[in-house]
Enzyme design. Structure first.
Site: not given
Length: 220
Positions: A11-13, A170
């Site tokens: 996951f990106d943050m 995102d």
């Protein structure tokens, strides 16, 4: 749709797990006004998904050699900290997604363009840090996104081949990095929609992590 067996999820943050991108844009514009200049929304958008170190270079180049990037960074950090200290919102669907993946026994990691201190502070304050077996940051790699380094490092820390990792991003910059690392990359856009060339690199674009979880429930 999932080309390989899935062993881990990366996951990106910012903008994916934690709703920080809009806060950072407000803080950038407030810092600019403090110094008597304007920073356009388009220029702020061009820095989405870019690490802070690289953003500093972009800002310095944009405003010229005489621009005091140290003063700007101090003002920006102050504005961002005040906002995030009062409220650090988790994006919709995050908790449900992490519950689902944890229940399936999949290994989870964060691959972020933020520095380690920021990543650990924000993930900790959001109550998410214990959900992840590894956190790979901008400080851990040579090249920032859109280079694949941080995704390769996150997979390495989990002991999983990148091609057996699903990645969620995102931003256009982040999705480019996840795809270049060889992961099965999905996009959940935050502020900016996917560019045409980036959309072609996604397995799918989701409205939010609720929708993404529902698809994974059918696929895993």
């Amino acid at each position: 749709m999932l080309r390989k067996p899935v062993e881990a999820v990366l996951f990106d943050m910012d903008g994916l797990l934690i709703d920080t991108e809009a806060v950072y844009i407000d803080a950038l514009q407030d810092a600019a006004r403090d110094l008597g200049i304007e920073m356009s929304l388009d220029f702020c958008h061009s820095m989405i998904g870019i690490s802070g170190r690289e953003c500093d270079v972009m800002i310095q180049n944009f405003y010229g050699a005489a621009f005091r990037i140290d003063r700007f960074r101090e003002r920006f950090s102050g504005h961002a900290k005040r906002r995030l200290d009062s409220h650090l919102p988790v994006k919709p669907g995050v908790v449900e997604m992490l519950d689902f993946l944890g229940g399936r026994g999949l290994r989870l990691a964060v691959a972020t363009g933020s520095g380690r201190l920021t990543a650990e502070r924000h993930l900790g304050k959001a109550g998410l840090i214990d959900r992840f077996a590894a956190v790979a940051t901008r400080d851990d790699v040579e090249n920032a996104k859109p280079a694949p380094d941080v995704y390769l490092e996150a997979a390495r820390r989990l002991g999983v081949a990148p091609e057996n990792c699903v990645a969620f991003e995102d931003s256009n910059v982040g999705l480019t990095a996840a795809h270049a690392a060889g992961t099965m990359a999905f996009m959940v856009p935050d502020i900016l929609p996917p560019l045409r060339e980036v959309r072609a690199k996604c397995l799918r674009v989701f409205e939010d992590l609720h929708e993404a979880r529902r698809l994974l429930e059918e696929s895993l």
